[in-house]
Design a protein around this motif. Sequence first.
Motif, PDB file in Angstrom:
ATOM      1  N   LYS A 176       0.838  -1.207   0.000  1.00 62.37           N
ATOM      2  CA  LYS A 176       0.000   0.000   0.000  1.00 62.37           C
ATOM      3  C   LYS A 176       0.870   1.254   0.000  1.00 62.37           C
ATOM      4  CE  LYS A 176      -3.966   2.204   0.523  1.00 62.37           C
ATOM      5  NZ  LYS A 176      -5.389   1.914   0.590  1.00 62.37           N
ATOM      6  N   SER A 177       1.918   1.182   0.842  1.00 57.60           N
ATOM      7  CA  SER A 177       2.738   2.392   0.969  1.00 57.60           C
ATOM      8  C   SER A 177       3.581   2.639  -0.282  1.00 57.60           C
ATOM      9  CB  SER A 177       3.577   2.329   2.251  1.00 57.60           C
ATOM     10  OG  SER A 177       4.935   2.193   1.954  1.00 57.60           O
ATOM     11  N   ILE A 178       3.989   1.581  -0.973  1.00 55.52           N
ATOM     12  CA  ILE A 178       4.811   1.749  -2.169  1.00 55.52           C
ATOM     13  C   ILE A 178       3.958   2.114  -3.391  1.00 55.52           C
ATOM     14  CG2 ILE A 178       6.267   0.529  -3.857  1.00 55.52           C
ATOM     15  CD1 ILE A 178       7.193  -1.217  -1.407  1.00 55.52           C
ATOM     16  N   MET A 179       2.850   1.377  -3.549  1.00 60.70           N
ATOM     17  CA  MET A 179       2.078   1.481  -4.794  1.00 60.70           C
ATOM     18  C   MET A 179       0.889   2.434  -4.686  1.00 60.70           C
ATOM     19  SD  MET A 179       3.810  -0.648  -6.745  1.00 60.70           S
ATOM     20  CE  MET A 179       2.748  -1.008  -8.147  1.00 60.70           C
ATOM     21  N   GLY A 180       0.457   2.714  -3.462  1.00 65.11           N
ATOM     22  CA  GLY A 180      -0.699   3.583  -3.294  1.00 65.11           C
ATOM     23  C   GLY A 180      -2.028   2.869  -3.476  1.00 65.11           C
ATOM     24  N   ALA A 181      -1.971   1.558  -3.625  1.00 66.55           N
ATOM     25  CA  ALA A 181      -3.211   0.790  -3.767  1.00 66.55           C
ATOM     26  C   ALA A 181      -3.002  -0.596  -3.182  1.00 66.55           C
ATOM     27  CB  ALA A 181      -3.607   0.683  -5.236  1.00 66.55           C
ATOM     28  N   ASP A 182      -4.122  -1.347  -3.054  1.00 68.86           N
ATOM     29  CA  ASP A 182      -4.023  -2.699  -2.506  1.00 68.86           C
ATOM     30  C   ASP A 182      -3.855  -3.715  -3.625  1.00 68.86           C
ATOM     31  OD1 ASP A 182      -4.417  -2.022   0.235  1.00 68.86           O
ATOM     32  OD2 ASP A 182      -6.538  -1.644  -0.232  1.00 68.86           O
ATOM     33  N   PRO A 183      -3.366  -4.923  -3.277  1.00 74.92           N
ATOM     34  CA  PRO A 183      -3.275  -5.991  -4.259  1.00 74.92           C
ATOM     35  C   PRO A 183      -4.636  -6.188  -4.921  1.00 74.92           C
ATOM     36  CG  PRO A 183      -2.166  -6.664  -2.238  1.00 74.92           C
ATOM     37  CD  PRO A 183      -2.837  -5.358  -1.956  1.00 74.92           C
ATOM     38  N   GLY A 184      -4.651  -6.410  -6.218  1.00 79.69           N
ATOM     39  CA  GLY A 184      -5.898  -6.520  -6.958  1.00 79.69           C
ATOM     40  C   GLY A 184      -6.140  -5.284  -7.798  1.00 79.69           C
ATOM     41  N   SER A 185      -5.437  -4.230  -7.435  1.00 80.93           N
ATOM     42  CA  SER A 185      -5.556  -2.992  -8.220  1.00 80.93           C
ATOM     43  C   SER A 185      -4.176  -2.468  -8.630  1.00 80.93           C
ATOM     44  CB  SER A 185      -6.295  -1.921  -7.409  1.00 80.93           C
ATOM     45  OG  SER A 185      -7.580  -2.378  -7.030  1.00 80.93           O
ATOM     46  N   LEU A 186      -3.182  -3.369  -8.633  1.00 80.55           N
ATOM     47  CA  LEU A 186      -1.823  -2.924  -8.947  1.00 80.55           C
ATOM     48  C   LEU A 186      -1.531  -3.053 -10.438  1.00 80.55           C
ATOM     49  CD1 LEU A 186       0.089  -4.762  -6.049  1.00 80.55           C
ATOM     50  CD2 LEU A 186      -0.990  -2.486  -6.024  1.00 80.55           C
ATOM     51  N   GLY A 187      -0.554  -2.271 -10.880  1.00 81.97           N
ATOM     52  CA  GLY A 187      -0.167  -2.368 -12.280  1.00 81.97           C
ATOM     53  C   GLY A 187       1.115  -1.612 -12.524  1.00 81.97           C
ATOM     54  N   PRO A 188       1.752  -1.825 -13.675  1.00 79.99           N
ATOM     55  CA  PRO A 188       3.038  -1.186 -13.954  1.00 79.99           C
ATOM     56  C   PRO A 188       2.909   0.258 -14.443  1.00 79.99           C
ATOM     57  CG  PRO A 188       2.410  -2.620 -15.776  1.00 79.99           C
ATOM     58  CD  PRO A 188       1.332  -2.767 -14.741  1.00 79.99           C
ATOM     59  N   VAL A 189       1.732   0.640 -14.920  1.00 86.42           N
ATOM     60  CA  VAL A 189       1.594   1.998 -15.489  1.00 86.42           C
ATOM     61  C   VAL A 189       1.672   3.012 -14.349  1.00 86.42           C
ATOM     62  CG1 VAL A 189       0.122   3.575 -16.786  1.00 86.42           C
ATOM     63  CG2 VAL A 189       0.136   1.119 -17.351  1.00 86.42           C
ATOM     64  N   GLY A 190       2.644   3.890 -14.422  1.00 82.47           N
ATOM     65  CA  GLY A 190       2.802   4.915 -13.392  1.00 82.47           C
ATOM     66  C   GLY A 190       3.357   4.396 -12.082  1.00 82.47           C
ATOM     67  N   ALA A 191       3.976   3.216 -12.111  1.00 80.83           N
ATOM     68  CA  ALA A 191       4.573   2.685 -10.871  1.00 80.83           C
ATOM     69  C   ALA A 191       5.745   3.560 -10.452  1.00 80.83           C
ATOM     70  CB  ALA A 191       5.041   1.244 -11.090  1.00 80.83           C
ATOM     71  N   PRO A 192       6.021   3.634  -9.135  1.00 80.71           N
ATOM     72  CA  PRO A 192       7.102   4.507  -8.657  1.00 80.71           C
ATOM     73  C   PRO A 192       8.425   4.206  -9.366  1.00 80.71           C
ATOM     74  CG  PRO A 192       5.955   3.425  -6.809  1.00 80.71           C
ATOM     75  CD  PRO A 192       5.368   2.889  -8.062  1.00 80.71           C
ATOM     76  N   GLU A 193       9.140   5.250  -9.697  1.00 86.74           N
ATOM     77  CA  GLU A 193      10.345   5.092 -10.521  1.00 86.74           C
ATOM     78  C   GLU A 193      11.475   4.337  -9.844  1.00 86.74           C
ATOM     79  OE1 GLU A 193      11.839   8.659 -12.275  1.00 86.74           O
ATOM     80  OE2 GLU A 193       9.914   9.065 -13.271  1.00 86.74           O
ATOM     81  N   GLN A 194      11.523   4.444  -8.491  1.00 89.76           N
ATOM     82  CA  GLN A 194      12.662   3.807  -7.811  1.00 89.76           C
ATOM     83  C   GLN A 194      12.504   2.286  -7.698  1.00 89.76           C
ATOM     84  OE1 GLN A 194      10.332   5.630  -6.548  1.00 89.76           O
ATOM     85  NE2 GLN A 194       9.758   4.998  -4.474  1.00 89.76           N
ATOM     86  N   ILE A 195      11.342   1.765  -8.090  1.00 84.54           N
ATOM     87  CA  ILE A 195      11.121   0.310  -7.993  1.00 84.54           C
ATOM     88  C   ILE A 195      11.378  -0.338  -9.352  1.00 84.54           C
ATOM     89  CG2 ILE A 195       9.405  -1.496  -7.483  1.00 84.54           C
ATOM     90  CD1 ILE A 195       9.726   0.088  -5.065  1.00 84.54           C
ATOM     91  N   ARG A 196      12.221  -1.390  -9.345  1.00 79.25           N
ATOM     92  CA  ARG A 196      12.475  -2.083 -10.603  1.00 79.25           C
ATOM     93  C   ARG A 196      11.263  -2.918 -11.010  1.00 79.25           C
ATOM     94  NH1 ARG A 196      18.028  -5.220 -11.054  1.00 79.25           N
ATOM     95  NH2 ARG A 196      17.846  -5.702  -8.818  1.00 79.25           N
ATOM     96  N   ILE A 197      11.006  -2.970 -12.311  1.00 76.34           N
ATOM     97  CA  ILE A 197       9.919  -3.799 -12.825  1.00 76.34           C
ATOM     98  C   ILE A 197      10.511  -4.956 -13.619  1.00 76.34           C
ATOM     99  CG2 ILE A 197       7.859  -3.882 -14.291  1.00 76.34           C
ATOM    100  CD1 ILE A 197       7.421  -0.931 -13.705  1.00 76.34           C
ATOM    101  N   LEU A 198      10.171  -6.185 -13.177  1.00 74.35           N
ATOM    102  CA  LEU A 198      10.611  -7.397 -13.867  1.00 74.35           C
ATOM    103  C   LEU A 198       9.399  -7.992 -14.563  1.00 74.35           C
ATOM    104  CD1 LEU A 198      12.868  -6.899 -11.828  1.00 74.35           C
ATOM    105  CD2 LEU A 198      12.786  -9.315 -11.203  1.00 74.35           C
ATOM    106  N   ALA A 199       9.613  -8.563 -15.742  1.00 78.51           N
ATOM    107  CA  ALA A 199       8.463  -9.165 -16.418  1.00 78.51           C
ATOM    108  C   ALA A 199       8.847 -10.471 -17.082  1.00 78.51           C
ATOM    109  CB  ALA A 199       7.891  -8.206 -17.465  1.00 78.51           C
TER     110      ALA A 199
END
Lengths: 569, 569
Positions: free
Chosen positions: A323-346
């Motif tokens: 919640k604190s990192i993404m601003g939302a709860d699981p079920g509403s998460l996504g990569p669009v507009g994710a915080p820049e300091q977090i790496r995205i793996l796919a």
Amino acid sequence: MKQSKLFIPTLRDVPAEAEVKSHQLLLRAGYIRQIASGVYTYLPLAKKVLHKIEAIIREELEAIGSMELLMPSLQPAELWQESGRWYSYGPDLMRLKDRHERDFALGPTHEEVITSLIRNEVKSYKRLPLSLYQIQTKFRDEKRPRFGLLRGREFIMKDAYSFHANKESLDETYKDMYRAYTNIFSRCKLDFRAVLADSGAIGGKDTQEFMVLSEIGEDTIAYSDSSDYAANIEMAEVKTVYTKPDEAEKPLEKIPTPGQRTIAQIADFLKADPEKCLKTLVLKADDEYVIVLVRGDHDVNEVKVKHLLGSETIEMADPEAIKSIMGADPGSLGPVGAPEQIRILADHAVRYVVNGICGANENDFHYVNANPERDYRVDLYGDLRNIQEGDPSPDGKGTIRFARGIEVGHIFKLGTKYSEAMHAAFLDENGREQVMLMGCYGIGVSRTLTAVCEQHNDDKGLVWPVNLAPFDVHLVPVNMKDAQQSALAESLHAELEKQFTVLMDDRNERPGVKFADSDLIGLPVRVTVGKKAAEGIVEVKIRKTGEVLEVKKEDLAETISNILAQLAS
Amino acid sequence: MKQSKLFIPTLRDVPAEAEVKSHQLLLRAGYIRQIASGVYTYLPLAKKVLHKIEAIIREELEAIGSMELLMPSLQPAELWQESGRWYSYGPDLMRLKDRHERDFALGPTHEEVITSLIRNEVKSYKRLPLSLYQIQTKFRDEKRPRFGLLRGREFIMKDAYSFHANKESLDETYKDMYRAYTNIFSRCKLDFRAVLADSGAIGGKDTQEFMVLSEIGEDTIAYSDSSDYAANIEMAEVKTVYTKPDEAEKPLEKIPTPGQRTIAQIADFLKADPEKCLKTLVLKADDEYVIVLVRGDHDVNEVKVKHLLGSETIEMADPEAIKSIMGADPGSLGPVGAPEQIRILADHAVRYVVNGICGANENDFHYVNANPERDYRVDLYGDLRNIQEGDPSPDGKGTIRFARGIEVGHIFKLGTKYSEAMHAAFLDENGREQVMLMGCYGIGVSRTLTAVCEQHNDDKGLVWPVNLAPFDVHLVPVNMKDAQQSALAESLHAELEKQFTVLMDDRNERPGVKFADSDLIGLPVRVTVGKKAAEGIVEVKIRKTGEVLEVKKEDLAETISNILAQLAS
């Protein structure tokens, strides 16, 4: 051996606590009894089977030059502190204090003890390699003991350890062990597969699990339908080749999705294919939080994420952190507009999702028509999902199918994990100090017994393979009070015991009880002494096939010999 | 088996921590290593000997109809609470909690577990008797572990338990066990005695200990020099016939004896014979304090006092209690003028002490010329002293001698101690409920190994009896780099292994090292392949006698066969 003297407490009814066939039958046929949750007594019949399994293990290990020793169950905490496992093992490790308040562990495994032994005694490459094994009671305080002997808190293991001056030597012993294990489980008449497994924190792929195929298995095996490829699903590499659908990219759009959280709900709500959805998870790898994307119809494989990142540990992030990192709860998460300091793996498949659906990092909102590069960044692509049935086999031959397996054996190149932590070093040919290489090799002995029962039974009881049966022959006089029957039975008992192991049911029980018990106990051959005793004729029944023969007493020994030879082949 | 592949870490020097021969040699010859105080690893050679001892035990027990099972080491506290031993066993019982905070004991013995098993499964006299045994690792947190495997905290035991419908049946199994034990220890080539022992709180004399005669034994055995009588000194009845000395009674006199407290001091101070003195002790039997008198040259036997009084417990009174009861400290106590409410017990010998010397219940004063009846009362006479060397044997044959013994076995009629506490009952022929009778029978397996080492060694090392040796033959090529020697050794190794178990020293070590190691390890026969290898001649050395023969290779197998047969006889 007379049955009246042997302790075989059979049960008519299926015990309520036993969920699986092997557990039910071992209880009903009088092989085991529970003393506490996950703690059992092996009654005389089971003890005889254990002796036979152990003899096979000893023969095969001695044949490859491994030597038996016996280490203690009481292990000083100091050794476990040296290796670090005192702190990392958790509540599965049973611990106690002696009368002087010194800490001990009850051995679940013996890497520390044997490394300490060898480092004290072996200082030169001339004394290497060494391969040592023991067959011993082990302790592991399982959170949920179950399935009888399958997952117990006190159980019998064969554990072996090898020490080497170089990698070639370790490779050789590892191969020897693979061969010995294959022989052991084959001689136990088990239908098994050697599967590639995760080697945990150590890295590398040199670990294999021996899995007995069974519906009650706790592990899922991915195997090829056209080759001998088999792997733990955590390990199986995905080699699927994806293609982009022939579809134009549409504009990104944010839409309300009230109460829709799971992939199934979203797909249903938007009338879309789950393959169009992106599953977004936040994991914690060592101290770093990362976002991991897989396709909606795929499952993330944490071990693969860990390997890709080279991290020591991996776990799901807790809900507060998310919640604190993404601003939302699981079920509403996504990569669009994710915080820049977090790496995205796919996962690789994500690259080929056109006009995808993902959470908007705002509860009850999703994006549709999300496309990689254009709408969100991916820092690292990799093979990050579990293999699935229908995927191509990683060895290029055939298609992947799934099966459940009971792990009965494990061979493992430890490398220098323990020898480094505990300073087990030697001087090489050039007088230079080097750390030893190690391997470890386990077999669950009591678990093997259970696996055999699980694979060898029918609706009447156990059906022991000849190699492991507690006795070769069940000699059953129908009526002990009939003088001719009991006389013939006694003389056959004396004669057959010269050549076979024989259990004679000398009890004054009804024939129905005797036959039911006999089927339950499951010896390979039953010899019934009945009405034709006066004529010197008995009935031979093959437990496995149900085939029945009338045999003259003169021909009995030879007939049994032939049947056993045929069953064993 | 090639020695280069076997793990036999021999030591040149005697390890400082080992006080006794067996412990020193088992360490030096590479049979065992200590992991923690009283906790050992059995290295490959020891493991082979254990297998042989265990095989002998199994054979002899199966021959008397005892069946092997295996009970768990983890024992739920509830069972021990039922028997009461959870509270009475003390710190020797290793205890731990599982992850759910439930209490467990680590089994030092299995009366509770087996009684619980049998009471649940056996309800009718038809299923009795039953005799079951196991060979298992046991745990006992000894206060002072010592002498290597002799008194360890983790050790290997054979424990057997029998269940009976009546006394005759228990007697029969007890006798069978006696016979089996005698066979087992005879086959282990032990010089032992079966001695009568104290049966503890249970009463009765139906318990015997099998004692291996050895100076390092922790128990003293009283045996007859002219019969097979043998007993623990606590148990041996004193049948000495005393006579009154031809001496007139003199007047009682109180004299100062400043600082004189022990019998030796008083006898010396008064120039009197210790036989003239009375040893006066205050004991606490259950809740009663009693005075016990024995002659100055005798030792009080607390077990006999306990039996005479029929009390449950017996112990020395503490100094404060003595002072408050008697008005004086130990060393100045005596029966003259002792408080009336305290019973006075005396050994038979006291009745015949004329003009005796005893404390005056006033520090630094003694009475001389004290005579029973006239000067002090005795409420109860009995056999209250330890037997001594020179006393007549209680069986009327010969004279008592003492020896030290290592207890390797114990057979014991438990009666209803556990079956009553834990309600192990059955229906007899008449349908009446009765409590089962039980027996228990133990053998210290690892202790037997030690006892064999203690009795079979010389100044060069161990000297294994043929039955127990880890290998039959030690094949020692003097120089592996000599082509003729190594070729002959290899071919002899292959040939001899068809008939014997062979350890071949294929190491590139100096001959002195090889021979010293060979003597240490102690196999029955050594075959040395040396300079006469070219002629096909080898040297055969009998480890026990030191005898050396030159033998042609063609005659070698037969020669070894004959030697082994002779040694085994």
